[in-house]
Design a protein around this motif. Structure first.
Motif, PDB file in Angstrom:
ATOM      1  N   ILE A   1      12.932 -24.680  38.505  1.00 33.40           N
ATOM      2  CA  ILE A   1      13.121 -25.940  37.798  1.00 33.40           C
ATOM      3  C   ILE A   1      13.686 -27.028  38.716  1.00 33.40           C
ATOM      4  O   ILE A   1      13.556 -28.223  38.435  1.00 33.40           O
ATOM      5  CB  ILE A   1      14.052 -25.726  36.569  1.00 33.40           C
ATOM      6  CG1 ILE A   1      14.078 -26.965  35.668  1.00 33.40           C
ATOM      7  CG2 ILE A   1      15.464 -25.381  37.024  1.00 33.40           C
ATOM      8  CD1 ILE A   1      12.740 -27.336  35.075  1.00 33.40           C
ATOM      9  N   GLY A   2      14.293 -26.659  39.841  1.00 34.97           N
ATOM     10  CA  GLY A   2      14.782 -27.649  40.788  1.00 34.97           C
ATOM     11  C   GLY A   2      13.693 -28.516  41.375  1.00 34.97           C
ATOM     12  O   GLY A   2      13.962 -29.602  41.906  1.00 34.97           O
ATOM     13  N   GLY A   3      12.428 -28.070  41.281  1.00 34.58           N
ATOM     14  CA  GLY A   3      11.324 -28.891  41.765  1.00 34.58           C
ATOM     15  C   GLY A   3      11.171 -30.181  40.987  1.00 34.58           C
ATOM     16  O   GLY A   3      10.719 -31.199  41.537  1.00 34.58           O
ATOM     17  N   ALA A   4      11.554 -30.188  39.703  1.00 37.80           N
ATOM     18  CA  ALA A   4      11.417 -31.397  38.882  1.00 37.80           C
ATOM     19  C   ALA A   4      12.325 -32.524  39.368  1.00 37.80           C
ATOM     20  O   ALA A   4      11.857 -33.651  39.572  1.00 37.80           O
ATOM     21  CB  ALA A   4      11.676 -31.062  37.413  1.00 37.80           C
TER      22      ALA A   4
ATOM     23  N   MET B   1       2.355 -35.654  32.421  1.00 36.65           N
ATOM     24  CA  MET B   1       1.738 -34.695  33.336  1.00 36.65           C
ATOM     25  C   MET B   1       2.799 -33.857  34.045  1.00 36.65           C
ATOM     26  O   MET B   1       2.615 -32.654  34.275  1.00 36.65           O
ATOM     27  CB  MET B   1       0.876 -35.434  34.356  1.00 36.65           C
ATOM     28  CG  MET B   1      -0.342 -36.111  33.758  1.00 36.65           C
ATOM     29  SD  MET B   1      -1.255 -37.089  34.973  1.00 36.65           S
ATOM     30  CE  MET B   1      -1.857 -35.792  36.058  1.00 36.65           C
ATOM     31  N   ASP B   2       3.939 -34.489  34.366  1.00 39.53           N
ATOM     32  CA  ASP B   2       5.025 -33.770  35.018  1.00 39.53           C
ATOM     33  C   ASP B   2       5.537 -32.648  34.116  1.00 39.53           C
ATOM     34  O   ASP B   2       5.813 -31.531  34.576  1.00 39.53           O
ATOM     35  CB  ASP B   2       6.146 -34.751  35.353  1.00 39.53           C
ATOM     36  CG  ASP B   2       7.240 -34.120  36.194  1.00 39.53           C
ATOM     37  OD1 ASP B   2       6.941 -33.741  37.336  1.00 39.53           O
ATOM     38  OD2 ASP B   2       8.374 -34.012  35.721  1.00 39.53           O
ATOM     39  N   MET B   3       5.683 -32.939  32.828  1.00 38.54           N
ATOM     40  CA  MET B   3       6.131 -31.926  31.880  1.00 38.54           C
ATOM     41  C   MET B   3       5.158 -30.757  31.838  1.00 38.54           C
ATOM     42  O   MET B   3       5.559 -29.581  31.869  1.00 38.54           O
ATOM     43  CB  MET B   3       6.266 -32.541  30.484  1.00 38.54           C
ATOM     44  CG  MET B   3       6.688 -31.551  29.403  1.00 38.54           C
ATOM     45  SD  MET B   3       6.791 -32.308  27.757  1.00 38.54           S
ATOM     46  CE  MET B   3       5.060 -32.660  27.433  1.00 38.54           C
ATOM     47  N   ALA B   4       3.857 -31.066  31.783  1.00 43.44           N
ATOM     48  CA  ALA B   4       2.848 -30.002  31.744  1.00 43.44           C
ATOM     49  C   ALA B   4       2.873 -29.172  33.021  1.00 43.44           C
ATOM     50  O   ALA B   4       2.763 -27.928  32.981  1.00 43.44           O
ATOM     51  CB  ALA B   4       1.468 -30.618  31.533  1.00 43.44           C
ATOM     52  N   ILE B   5       3.031 -29.827  34.169  1.00 45.70           N
ATOM     53  CA  ILE B   5       3.071 -29.101  35.449  1.00 45.70           C
ATOM     54  C   ILE B   5       4.272 -28.162  35.494  1.00 45.70           C
ATOM     55  O   ILE B   5       4.146 -26.990  35.868  1.00 45.70           O
ATOM     56  CB  ILE B   5       3.115 -30.093  36.628  1.00 45.70           C
ATOM     57  CG1 ILE B   5       1.750 -30.760  36.806  1.00 45.70           C
ATOM     58  CG2 ILE B   5       3.519 -29.392  37.918  1.00 45.70           C
ATOM     59  CD1 ILE B   5       1.745 -31.885  37.826  1.00 45.70           C
ATOM     60  N   VAL B   6       5.445 -28.671  35.110  1.00 46.41           N
ATOM     61  CA  VAL B   6       6.656 -27.843  35.161  1.00 46.41           C
ATOM     62  C   VAL B   6       6.509 -26.620  34.272  1.00 46.41           C
ATOM     63  O   VAL B   6       6.775 -25.480  34.699  1.00 46.41           O
ATOM     64  CB  VAL B   6       7.888 -28.678  34.739  1.00 46.41           C
ATOM     65  CG1 VAL B   6       9.100 -27.775  34.548  1.00 46.41           C
ATOM     66  CG2 VAL B   6       8.187 -29.743  35.776  1.00 46.41           C
ATOM     67  N   MET B   7       6.067 -26.832  33.047  1.00 47.51           N
ATOM     68  CA  MET B   7       5.939 -25.711  32.108  1.00 47.51           C
ATOM     69  C   MET B   7       4.948 -24.658  32.613  1.00 47.51           C
ATOM     70  O   MET B   7       5.227 -23.456  32.575  1.00 47.51           O
ATOM     71  CB  MET B   7       5.498 -26.240  30.740  1.00 47.51           C
ATOM     72  CG  MET B   7       6.501 -27.170  30.078  1.00 47.51           C
ATOM     73  SD  MET B   7       7.973 -26.306  29.499  1.00 47.51           S
ATOM     74  CE  MET B   7       7.305 -25.448  28.086  1.00 47.51           C
TER      75      MET B   7
ATOM     76  N   THR C   1       6.504 -31.868  42.605  1.00 48.86           N
ATOM     77  CA  THR C   1       6.826 -30.964  41.493  1.00 48.86           C
ATOM     78  C   THR C   1       5.886 -29.761  41.471  1.00 48.86           C
ATOM     79  O   THR C   1       6.323 -28.619  41.252  1.00 48.86           O
ATOM     80  CB  THR C   1       6.740 -31.721  40.156  1.00 48.86           C
ATOM     81  OG1 THR C   1       7.614 -32.856  40.195  1.00 48.86           O
ATOM     82  CG2 THR C   1       7.141 -30.834  39.001  1.00 48.86           C
ATOM     83  N   TRP C   2       4.603 -30.001  41.706  1.00 44.40           N
ATOM     84  CA  TRP C   2       3.603 -28.926  41.706  1.00 44.40           C
ATOM     85  C   TRP C   2       3.942 -27.870  42.763  1.00 44.40           C
ATOM     86  O   TRP C   2       3.894 -26.660  42.501  1.00 44.40           O
ATOM     87  CB  TRP C   2       2.219 -29.509  41.947  1.00 44.40           C
ATOM     88  CG  TRP C   2       1.136 -28.474  42.129  1.00 44.40           C
ATOM     89  CD1 TRP C   2       0.749 -27.871  43.297  1.00 44.40           C
ATOM     90  CD2 TRP C   2       0.322 -27.911  41.103  1.00 44.40           C
ATOM     91  NE1 TRP C   2      -0.254 -26.977  43.067  1.00 44.40           N
ATOM     92  CE2 TRP C   2      -0.545 -26.978  41.731  1.00 44.40           C
ATOM     93  CE3 TRP C   2       0.215 -28.105  39.738  1.00 44.40           C
ATOM     94  CZ2 TRP C   2      -1.491 -26.241  41.025  1.00 44.40           C
ATOM     95  CZ3 TRP C   2      -0.728 -27.369  39.022  1.00 44.40           C
ATOM     96  CH2 TRP C   2      -1.563 -26.458  39.664  1.00 44.40           C
ATOM     97  N   VAL C   3       4.309 -28.311  43.956  1.00 45.22           N
ATOM     98  CA  VAL C   3       4.574 -27.375  45.061  1.00 45.22           C
ATOM     99  C   VAL C   3       5.904 -26.647  44.866  1.00 45.22           C
ATOM    100  O   VAL C   3       5.979 -25.410  44.957  1.00 45.22           O
ATOM    101  CB  VAL C   3       4.554 -28.122  46.412  1.00 45.22           C
ATOM    102  CG1 VAL C   3       5.011 -27.199  47.545  1.00 45.22           C
ATOM    103  CG2 VAL C   3       3.153 -28.651  46.709  1.00 45.22           C
ATOM    104  N   LEU C   4       6.971 -27.406  44.585  1.00 43.35           N
ATOM    105  CA  LEU C   4       8.307 -26.810  44.583  1.00 43.35           C
ATOM    106  C   LEU C   4       8.594 -25.967  43.344  1.00 43.35           C
ATOM    107  O   LEU C   4       9.298 -24.952  43.427  1.00 43.35           O
ATOM    108  CB  LEU C   4       9.367 -27.904  44.712  1.00 43.35           C
ATOM    109  CG  LEU C   4       9.406 -28.656  46.051  1.00 43.35           C
ATOM    110  CD1 LEU C   4      10.559 -29.653  46.072  1.00 43.35           C
ATOM    111  CD2 LEU C   4       9.547 -27.675  47.213  1.00 43.35           C
ATOM    112  N   THR C   5       8.059 -26.368  42.197  1.00 43.37           N
ATOM    113  CA  THR C   5       8.346 -25.610  40.973  1.00 43.37           C
ATOM    114  C   THR C   5       7.769 -24.204  41.031  1.00 43.37           C
ATOM    115  O   THR C   5       8.291 -23.295  40.375  1.00 43.37           O
ATOM    116  CB  THR C   5       7.794 -26.370  39.742  1.00 43.37           C
ATOM    117  OG1 THR C   5       8.251 -27.721  39.778  1.00 43.37           O
ATOM    118  CG2 THR C   5       8.270 -25.731  38.452  1.00 43.37           C
ATOM    119  N   ALA C   6       6.717 -24.007  41.812  1.00 44.87           N
ATOM    120  CA  ALA C   6       6.097 -22.682  41.925  1.00 44.87           C
ATOM    121  C   ALA C   6       6.839 -21.760  42.896  1.00 44.87           C
ATOM    122  O   ALA C   6       6.478 -20.589  43.035  1.00 44.87           O
ATOM    123  CB  ALA C   6       4.638 -22.825  42.370  1.00 44.87           C
ATOM    124  N   LYS C   7       7.878 -22.288  43.562  1.00 40.69           N
ATOM    125  CA  LYS C   7       8.659 -21.449  44.475  1.00 40.69           C
ATOM    126  C   LYS C   7       9.797 -20.788  43.681  1.00 40.69           C
ATOM    127  O   LYS C   7      10.638 -21.482  43.097  1.00 40.69           O
ATOM    128  CB  LYS C   7       9.238 -22.284  45.622  1.00 40.69           C
ATOM    129  CG  LYS C   7       8.171 -22.836  46.559  1.00 40.69           C
ATOM    130  CD  LYS C   7       8.795 -23.588  47.720  1.00 40.69           C
ATOM    131  CE  LYS C   7       7.720 -24.099  48.671  1.00 40.69           C
ATOM    132  NZ  LYS C   7       6.992 -23.007  49.341  1.00 40.69           N
TER     133      LYS C   7
END
Length: 524
Positions: A416-419, A250-256, A405-411
């Motif tokens: 990618i630092g959100g991961a 799920m983390d991979m899907a969220i990041v992508m 990851t959901w919050v930070l990756t969208a900034k």
């Protein structure tokens, strides 16, 4: 027959060395195999291996932990024959489970491959199907020997599996390609090496003698109760493994998806995630020894608790956590301060990835300690019979990871630092929850011994590296400078451990040759 009884630290070193060797062999297998098979062949290989991994988890996850715990408890009560009964019940039951899974996967290989969108992977799926039976048998025997405190069979069998995978898998792939087979067909030969490796490891374990004992001696468990207890211990461990596996997917899907939401193309998102995986692979390397330490801890700790020896159990628990801190803290400091030259040394052909990956490794550096503590506290809780607690804490950590990851990756300033931030928060939360659970269970941690003194020594090492880095790299260059800094930092860290009293005599004595070391260091 008399058996060699290793301390849990010696057992951890045995498993740790075999783990490092296995990882090196794995690298020599996958890297040239990718060059040989190309994208289509490796695609079929990966699909088959992922299907195998999922069923492997269902058939064996938690089984060695459950068997080693029950065997160690039986021995602690003076009933070695009960340990043999546990072994025989587990071997009969889980051999049948593995056989059914192997037969089912073999028969359904074309349908399973088509279901995941890769029909060309069907031969590879069939080639790996027999492994499920073999690894089920191997898991039972490994758990039994670990319960006896003998880590050598597990270590040797793991190396044999890796060697078989490398030699047979790569050789078969080359042979099939030279015969005109397609890369997808050659992938079946490559993954067939996994089956042959599993066979070699299993044969070694079957030939390795165990401890004899009268199964009827003492008031042992009946076969039915024995099986129920095995499942009661192993199923929660399997659930925890599934939680982490699903959260990683799920983390991979969220990041992508979140990267694409803020303007990155699909190709760019894949490249960023690939760089993060490159860094994550390096981040998990120190955990090889920590995981081995956790596996080695469960039998002696379970035995001490079964004899109601709380003092010994507490001492084992503190020593295991302290060794985990002693190993993980300097590794985290090294990743933080020397991450860039380390990446450039390993991935010298990918300078752009190294430049992007260095800040990600810096973010991940505190996580080295948190992952180590998660591994060890999970092992302690499992040895205490609190099998469900790690499932709850792992679930909480996984949810935290996905949320961060959901919050930070969208900034856009983080992307990618959100991961890595999600990973650090995940394991940090799990560590805190597990330590709280241990305190409530009456196994509180000695904070000064376990955390403060190793952290102080690691902090002083970090200051030493900061002062030394510029002059050393200026004189020797980045590559040789990295080597010199690593060696001098390790030596300085050892001196600081002695200076702050982080290496008491009782812990030194747990190491191989500990008496001589304590005498040389003049530890009283």
């Amino acid at each position: 027959m008399a058996k060699r009884r290793s301390s849990f630290v010696e057992g951890a070193l045995i498993l740790g060395v075999s783990g490092v060797v296995t990882r090196i062999i794995g690298a020599f297998f996958k890297i040239p195999l990718g060059n040989l098979l190309g994208g289509s062949g490796m695609g079929a290989f990966t699909v088959a291996y992922q299907i195998y991994s999922a069923l492997f988890l269902l058939s064996t996850a938690g089984l060695p932990v459950a068997i080693s715990k029950m065997v160690a408890e039986a021995r602690g009560r003076g009933c070695p024959g009960e340990g043999r009964r546990i072994f025989r019940v587990a071997l009969g039951t889980f051999s049948l489970v593995g056989l059914l899974l192997s037969a089912g996967l073999w028969a359904a290989a074309p349908k399973v491959a088509a279901l995941v969108g890769s029909p060309q992977a069907a031969p590879a799926v069939r080639a790996v199907a027999p492994s499920l039976f073999l690894v089920s048998v191997a898991a039972v025997i490994r758990g039994y020997h670990q319960g006896l405190g003998d880590m050598v069979p597990t270590a040797v069998s793991q190396v044999l599996e890796a060697v078989g995978k490398l030699a047979v898998g790569y050789g078969a792939a080359v042979f099939l390609l030279n015969r005109g087979c397609s890369p997808a067909q050659a992938s079946a030969g490559a993954i067939g090496g996994v089956t042959v490796g599993s066979l070699l490891g299993c044969l070694y374990l079957l030939l390795h003698p165990g401890e004899e004992g009268d199964e009827n001696k003492g008031h042992g468990l009946s076969a039915g109760r024995c099986l129920v207890r095995l499942l009661a211990i192993s199923l929660p461990v399997m659930a925890g493994s599934l939680v982490l596996s699903l959260s990683n997917l799920m983390d991979m899907a969220i990041v992508m998806n979140r990267l694409q939401d803020i303007g990155f193309s699909q190709q760019a998102s894949g490249g960023l995630y690939g760089t993060y995986n490159m860094v994550a692979t390096l981040f998990h390397l120190p955990q090889t020894l920590i995981t081995a330490l956790g596996v080695s801890l469960i039998p002696p700790l379970s035995g001490a608790l079964s004899r109601k020896n709380r003092m010994l159990a507490r001492r084992l628990s503190d020593s295991a956590l302290e060794f985990a801190a002693l190993l993980s803290l300097p590794a985290g400091v090294g990743f933080c301060l020397l991450g860039r030259p380390l990446l450039e040394l390993i991935y010298f052909a990918r300078p752009q990835d190294c430049a992007l990956g260095a800040p990600l490794l810096t973010i991940l550096s505190p996580g080295v300690f948190f992952v180590a503590m998660t591994t060890m506290t999970n092992a302690i809780l499992q040895a205490m019979g609190r099998m469900r607690t790690p499932v709850y804490t792992l679930t909480a950590g996984a949810l935290c990871k996905l949320g961060v990851t959901w919050v930070l990756t969208a900034k856009p300033t983080v992307h990618i630092g959100g991961a890595p931030w999600g990973t650090v928060c995940c394991y940090g939360l799990i560590t805190l929850l597990n330590l709280r659970a241990l305190r409530r269970a009456g196994m509180g941690v000695s904070w000064d011994k376990v955390f403060f003194r190793p952290a102080l020594a690691a902090g002083l090492m970090g200051a030493f590296l900061i002062l030394l880095r510029l002059p050393v790299e200026g004189a020797l260059g980045p590559k040789w400078g990295f080597g010199a800094l690593t060696l001098s930092g390790a030596a300085f860290y050892g001196l600081m451990l002695l200076a702050v009293g982080a290496l008491p005599r009782e812990d030194i004595l747990l190491l191989p040759g500990g008496k001589k070391m304590a005498k040389i260091l003049r530890l009283k």
